[in-house]
Scaffold this motif. Sequence first.
Motif, PDB file in Angstrom:
ATOM      1  N   LYS A  90      -2.016   7.007   9.996  1.00  0.00           N
ATOM      2  CA  LYS A  90      -1.388   5.811   9.411  1.00  0.00           C
ATOM      3  C   LYS A  90      -1.604   5.757   7.907  1.00  0.00           C
ATOM      4  O   LYS A  90      -0.661   5.541   7.131  1.00  0.00           O
ATOM      5  N   SER A  91      -2.853   5.971   7.495  1.00  0.00           N
ATOM      6  CA  SER A  91      -3.136   5.932   6.056  1.00  0.00           C
ATOM      7  C   SER A  91      -2.380   7.039   5.340  1.00  0.00           C
ATOM      8  O   SER A  91      -1.852   6.840   4.246  1.00  0.00           O
ATOM      9  N   THR A  92      -2.336   8.203   5.975  1.00  0.00           N
ATOM     10  CA  THR A  92      -1.616   9.326   5.378  1.00  0.00           C
ATOM     11  C   THR A  92      -0.162   8.932   5.125  1.00  0.00           C
ATOM     12  O   THR A  92       0.388   9.187   4.042  1.00  0.00           O
ATOM     13  N   LEU A 110       0.319  -1.992   2.808  1.00  0.00           N
ATOM     14  CA  LEU A 110      -0.994  -2.594   3.046  1.00  0.00           C
ATOM     15  C   LEU A 110      -1.734  -1.769   4.084  1.00  0.00           C
ATOM     16  O   LEU A 110      -1.287  -1.670   5.227  1.00  0.00           O
ATOM     17  N   ASP A 111      -2.845  -1.166   3.683  1.00  0.00           N
ATOM     18  CA  ASP A 111      -3.579  -0.285   4.588  1.00  0.00           C
ATOM     19  C   ASP A 111      -4.781  -1.010   5.182  1.00  0.00           C
ATOM     20  O   ASP A 111      -5.862  -1.003   4.603  1.00  0.00           O
ATOM     21  N   GLU A 112      -4.600  -1.610   6.328  1.00  0.00           N
ATOM     22  CA  GLU A 112      -5.654  -2.387   6.990  1.00  0.00           C
ATOM     23  C   GLU A 112      -6.424  -3.254   6.007  1.00  0.00           C
ATOM     24  O   GLU A 112      -7.661  -3.231   5.979  1.00  0.00           O
ATOM     25  N   PRO A 113      -5.736  -4.021   5.195  1.00  0.00           N
ATOM     26  CA  PRO A 113      -6.455  -4.740   4.126  1.00  0.00           C
ATOM     27  C   PRO A 113      -7.360  -5.836   4.682  1.00  0.00           C
ATOM     28  O   PRO A 113      -8.260  -6.294   3.988  1.00  0.00           O
TER      29      PRO A 113
HETATM   30 MG   LIG Z   1      -6.701   4.574   7.799  1.00  0.00          MG
END
Ligand SMILES: [Mg+2]
Lengths: 287, 284
Positions: free
Chosen positions: B75-77, B186-189
Amino acid sequence: MSDTQITLPRPFVRPVQPGAAPHLRRPKATLRQLLLSDAASWIVPALLLLVWQATAQLGLLPTNVLPAPSEVVAAAWRLTVTGELPVNLLVSAKRAVIGFLIGGSLAFAFGLLNGVSRIGEKLTDTTFQMIRNIPNLAMVPLVILWFGIEDSARVFLVALGVFFPIYINTYHGIRTADAQLVEMGRSYGMSNWELFRQVILPGALPSIFVGLRYALGIMWLTLIVAETIAANAGIGYMATNAREFMQLDVVVLAILIYALLGKLADSTARFLERTALKWHPAFQATP
Amino acid sequence: MVDDILVRALLDEGLPPLSEPEPEIDAPDLPPGGVAIDVRGLTKAFGETSVLHGIDLHVRSGEFLSVIGKSGCGKSTLLRLLAGLDQPSGGEVLFDGAAAARTAHIGRLMFQEPRLLPWARVVDNVAVGLGDRRRSVHAPRRALAKLAAVGLEDRADDWPSVLSGGQKQRVALARALASSPNFLALDEPLGALDALTRIDMQALVEQIWREQGFTAVLVTHDVTEAIMLGDRVILIEDGIVKLELAVDLPRPRHRGSPEVAALEKKILRYLFDDGSYQPRQRAA
Ligand SMILES: [Mg+2]
Ligand SMILES: Nc1ncnc2c1ncn2[C@@H]1O[C@H](COP(=O)(O)OP(=O)(O)O)[C@@H](O)[C@H]1O
């Protein structure tokens, strides 16, 4: 269940209200405050001084071992009137400051350069690490051969001494920059300069200050030894000279002056640190 | 005479500075609007290990897309590729039909950690997000306005270290919003926040998204959060989009409403279709 049924039980009221019995609390609080204040750090030195004076006056301390503080003060006064002390003090301070500025600024520049540039690091870091392993006082004979007992000899030794702590800590501070913050800066379009100025350098400051304080300690140490071994002026020279004439009070005076100068340098560094690192949780006074 | 005006200008903050006429580009913010994102056959490999095997995705302009998936699924990628922080191994990402380098859109990524500069006051941290305009004389005013949008204008002169986790993340949000992005990733903010703060923050993110109209892509491990905020939820598994689910619920949505619960159950069923997921029995 209705809200009206809820009543506050008695024990919830604090039995002792702050300020209700101030005369009971105040002495404890002020003693604590005094012990925590800046003045407190001088209590132990002052006590030592008192004990020293008392034992000297009672004859417990032979004068050929340690003269009384009052005699040292008298010596300080005598040498101030003749102008010997201010001149020597000035000479020593000048050497320390010039040596520190030369060594410190070179170290800072190389630390920054090698921290940000792989090429710079490849070219110079190994050399620095090799030189670092030579105790700088081992250079004294060589330095005397190079510079004689001129001022430049001491300045060179001081510069050499302060170089490594500042170099290594600057380099380390830059190298260990927070990669997440750097990435954040890049993602917000910071230029390399902005990244350096706003992210990398401030992050390296705590480490740089550690280096600075080490360097100040080494600065005095180097200077004392260098002045004691070979010099024609300065506090160290004054002490060596006094030893030859058995002037114990002047010898002790010289030692005390070094202690004070060391403390002064350290306080300055601490002050700078507190000012520059206001943001750091370690330097935020609890309100 | 001139001195007089200068003195008055200095005394009276209401007077505009003499030498600085308001530049055109510094006109007040209009809602930036979104940008449509097209992801075509996106792949990403780190050395030997391939993380994304070919993601195809269309995000409408102004849409709120939630992305879920198990830890380590990429996901982050994906977000970093969308935000341009990394380069894809294959495939492409188009913004309004054009490659990122050739569009004028502004994309921002909000990280899981606040990543505030500890040595910069809160307002200066927000100003970092102003992009090219951070050197403008109006930077502090703009930063302050964004700070007000997340309800922290009274903390402008504080150091980040004295803020709570939720407040830090709000500052990070203000920073991400500072340049009025067309696209916000938004990455798991909210992942590190406690449950109650998280609910507040979700409402804040939703409100700001509705006001500003940017395209939002939210990665989260919280299925409820994905449903509460997303127009659509996608599930990433084995490097591809495994599940796509439209959330056709009116906003504001209600946590614990039967519709939300039904969608939640559907996703969890899918995620744990080996039968390990047991819906909790509701207490009578
Ligand atoms: Mg991640
Ligand atoms: N820079 C990198 N180098 C090598 N492997 C990476 C890198 N970034 C991510 N990965 C790997 O890619 C996979 C997906 O990571 P990530 O996108 O962070 O997952 P998540 O879905 O939890 O956000 C993980 O297995 C991770 O180890």
